[in-house]
Design a protein around this motif. Sequence first.
Motif, PDB file in Angstrom:
ATOM      1  N   ALA A 102       1.431  10.283   4.438  1.00  0.00           N
ATOM      2  CA  ALA A 102       1.549  11.547   3.591  1.00  0.00           C
ATOM      3  C   ALA A 102       1.780  11.571   2.078  1.00  0.00           C
ATOM      4  CB  ALA A 102       2.348  12.340   4.383  1.00  0.00           C
ATOM      5  N   ILE A 103       2.643  10.768   1.830  1.00  0.00           N
ATOM      6  CA  ILE A 103       3.231  10.484   0.591  1.00  0.00           C
ATOM      7  C   ILE A 103       1.885   9.747  -0.658  1.00  0.00           C
ATOM      8  CG2 ILE A 103       4.910   9.287  -1.265  1.00  0.00           C
ATOM      9  CD1 ILE A 103       7.003   9.779   0.925  1.00  0.00           C
ATOM     10  N   ARG A 104       1.420   8.790   0.183  1.00  0.00           N
ATOM     11  CA  ARG A 104       0.386   7.977  -0.614  1.00  0.00           C
ATOM     12  C   ARG A 104      -0.917   9.193  -0.729  1.00  0.00           C
ATOM     13  NH1 ARG A 104       2.057   3.787   2.393  1.00  0.00           N
ATOM     14  NH2 ARG A 104       0.984   4.082   4.161  1.00  0.00           N
ATOM     15  N   ALA A 105      -1.131  10.061   0.178  1.00  0.00           N
ATOM     16  CA  ALA A 105      -2.261  11.025  -0.010  1.00  0.00           C
ATOM     17  C   ALA A 105      -2.001  11.902  -1.131  1.00  0.00           C
ATOM     18  CB  ALA A 105      -2.350  11.516   1.207  1.00  0.00           C
ATOM     19  N   LEU A 106      -0.660  12.210  -1.087  1.00  0.00           N
ATOM     20  CA  LEU A 106      -0.152  13.211  -2.360  1.00  0.00           C
ATOM     21  C   LEU A 106      -0.263  12.349  -3.546  1.00  0.00           C
ATOM     22  CD1 LEU A 106       3.027  15.093  -1.007  1.00  0.00           C
ATOM     23  CD2 LEU A 106       0.960  16.081  -1.463  1.00  0.00           C
ATOM     24  N   MET A 107       0.279  11.076  -3.715  1.00  0.00           N
ATOM     25  CA  MET A 107      -0.018  10.477  -5.052  1.00  0.00           C
ATOM     26  C   MET A 107      -1.289  10.292  -5.420  1.00  0.00           C
ATOM     27  SD  MET A 107       3.295  10.431  -5.859  1.00  0.00           S
ATOM     28  CE  MET A 107       3.099   9.412  -7.261  1.00  0.00           C
TER      29      MET A 107
END
Length: 125
Positions: A102-107
């Motif tokens: 999820a963090i990667r998708a946001l970044m």
Amino acid sequence: MDKAIALALRPDVILVSYGDMLRVPGSHSDLFRAKAQGADVRIAYSPTEAVKIARANPERKVVFLAIGSRPQLPPTPCRVASQARGPRQLFHAGSHVLVPPAIRALMVSSSNRVQGFIAPGHVAP
């Protein structure tokens, strides 16, 4: 949560969950309110307790609700494995997420304006 609340309100169901889930709001209610309305909602500290509750209540369906991130994933397969040798009226309702994807998708999002994340160490990427 709405589905969990609906299950809990069924008279033939005992809903077993970690205590932190009882205050999580659904669209119109939470599990504490369902319990106040007569639902049989019980707090457990591990999936093993759900197995014990199911064995003690063979006439009722026992639903183990597990929602969370990576730390709650390992106990769930253990409970599922024990079901093969245990009560047949024990069910699992769950939703587990991994935080790093999820963090990667946001970044990588081109519209991202996030400059940092604050996360507990056990879920930080």
